[in-house]
Design an enzyme around this catalytic site. Structure first.
Site, PDB file in Angstrom:
ATOM      1  N   PHE A 191       0.809  -1.223   0.000  1.00 12.64           N
ATOM      2  CA  PHE A 191       0.000   0.000   0.000  1.00 12.64           C
ATOM      3  C   PHE A 191       0.836   1.264   0.000  1.00 12.64           C
ATOM      4  CE2 PHE A 191       0.060   2.338   4.024  1.00 12.64           C
ATOM      5  CZ  PHE A 191       0.781   1.494   4.854  1.00 12.64           C
ATOM      6  N   LYS A 192       2.080   1.173   0.444  1.00 13.17           N
ATOM      7  CA  LYS A 192       2.892   2.386   0.542  1.00 13.17           C
ATOM      8  C   LYS A 192       3.212   2.979  -0.824  1.00 13.17           C
ATOM      9  CE  LYS A 192       4.764   1.482   5.099  1.00 13.17           C
ATOM     10  NZ  LYS A 192       4.536   0.060   5.427  1.00 13.17           N
TER      11      LYS A 192
END
Ligand SMILES: *Cc1c(COP(=O)(O)O)cnc(C)c1O
Length: 435
Positions: free
Chosen positions: A106-107
């Site tokens: 997700f980063k």
């Protein structure tokens, strides 16, 4: 928009300054001075909008005063240009799969947005070299390194704990070269984070070079993470679910991800409540229970991106709720699971539903299984592709996890890193050699 420090003793700054500085000089974290609310009309349209469309409207509400509208729209759409499907796992629980970006975690969302925004701010400063320092327990480093790879006027130093990240994670930031340097620190993640924090406070270093963070300390990394909360909600709304009873569960380490969700709620997104899911590093869980915040050294777990002993965004959670413990526990509950419980969840879920969780998503899925109330629908953020933790997952389930080609490509690269002790003087002199 003006940004102020959570400590309240540093001068207020512009978005550009907040992004370039990272941490405020009083060691506080920057917060937008006001949180805009989005009109009802926006939420009515939401179920029919694409992710890039809704992201650019939300970005306009937050950053519209600070970035030219057409440029903001273009950079937001470009940053958000990959799928984030909401997948049904069991009866009333859905997985928001945040792992379809370039490094499968997700980063990527925050890192890609921040890189593009910094690129935008650098356009008028052709001689400026911004040095991004990033401490990583695995996933931040790869997302930031890949987000910033080749961005003009930016150099990235990735600090990671030697021997404590998976080979696949390591390959994603040690094989890139160009403007990315990997620093292999003989210590823990907390040591890496502490070196970065000390660097920002060191006058000599800051006079010699421009330093900024790309951890979720940085507003440009942290705020865009709210986009996908709206998208999850919109995808669920399009199925006709009861939208008054949506619970979002976030596997949490430094608490940047969940704090972005809390801000989305402030902007009007009707999420009923949040669950912050912890592994054995249960500092936040203990805070919810006792009202006391007692940071302590992190312990290693199989959900290692959440091995954080002093979550940096806790300051933002306190700030959002005016330091009111009752207000916090009213909207956020917590949980903590051992490695054994996480492993059992990965195994049982695969067996019962066919869904392959990664250890981080498993922490959150288990919390929803245990704590959803009748009538509620749970969404958990599946923060990484299970192949990023291939060895761990295979050991638990005894079944092979296929590596997507995008990850395999990193593994074929040549590792380059600089080994350093967990010692600030050594780190500082290494950085000063770059000037
Ligand atoms: C970073 C990370 C987390 C924790 O996110 P925070 O924003 O630090 O709370 C959870 N899961 C994975 C896979 C991560 O990489």
């Amino acid at each position: 928009m003006i940004y102020r420090s959570t400590k309240g003793t540093a001068p207020e700054v512009s978005l550009e300054e907040a992004v370039v500085k990272g941490l405020a000089p009083d060691r506080g974290l920057y917060m937008p001075e006001r949180i805009p609310t989005l009109p009802k009309e926006f939420f009515d349209r939401l179920p029919k909008m694409s992710l890039p469309e809704m992201a650019s409207e939300i970005a306009a509400a937050l950053f519209g005063e600070d970035v030219e509208p057409d440029k903001l729209k273009a950079l937001t759409e470009d940053a958000m240009n990959f799928p984030i499907p909401l997948v049904k796992v069991s009866d009333n629980i859905l997985s928001l799969e945040l792992f379809h970006g370039p490094t499968l975690a997700f980063k990527d969302v925050g890192a890609r947005f921040m890189a593009r925004l910094l690129g935008y701010f650098n356009r008028d400063n052709k001689d400026r070299m911004v040095n991004v320092l990033v401490a990583t327990s695995g996933d931040t480093g790869s997302a930031v390194a890949n987000g910033f790879l080749g961005v003009d006027g930016v150099r990235v130093f990735v600090l990671y704990p030697k021997g404590k990240v998976s080979p696949i994670q390591e390959a994603q930031f040690t094989t890139l070269g160009r403007n990315i340097e990997a620093l292999e620190i003989d210590g823990t993640f907390d040591d890496c984070q502490s070196l970065v924090k000390q660097a920002f406070l060191d006058k000599e270093l800051n006079d010699a070079m421009m330093l900024t963070s790309a951890n979720s300390i940085n507003v440009a990394r942290f705020l865009p993470q709210m986009f996908y909360y709206f998208y999850a909600w919109a995808q669920l709304a399009a199925t006709g679910a009861d939208m008054d009873k949506v619970v979002v569960c976030v596997p949490s380490g430094n608490f940047g991800n969940i704090t972005a969700g809390l801000i989305a709620k402030r902007m009007g997104l009707p999420i009923k409540r949040f669950i912050a899911a912890n592994n054995a590093n249960d500092i936040f869980y203990q805070y919810l229970k006792t009202g006391k915040y007692s940071p302590r050294p992190s312990v290693q777990t199989i959900a290692n991106a959440m091995d954080v002993g002093d979550p940096s965004n806790f300051a933002r959670v306190l700030d959002l709720y005016g330091h009111d413990h009752a207000a916090i526990t009213n909207e956020i509950s917590g949980c903590t699971y051992t490695d054994e419980e996480i492993g059992d969840t990965v195994c049982d879920t695969l067996e019962q539903t066919g869904y392959q969780l990664d250890p981080h998503g498993a922490v959150a899925y288990r919390a929803l299984k245990e704590y959803l109330k009748p009538g509620e629908t749970g969404i958990f953020l599946e923060t990484a592709h299970p192949a990023k933790f291939k060895a761990t997952v295979e050991e638990i389930t005894g079944k092979e996890v296929a590596i997507p080609e995008r990850l395999a490509a990193f593994m074929r690269g040549e590792k380059k890193s600089v080994e350093l002790p967990a010692d600030f003087a050594a780190f500082k002199s290494h950085l000063l050699k770059m000037v």
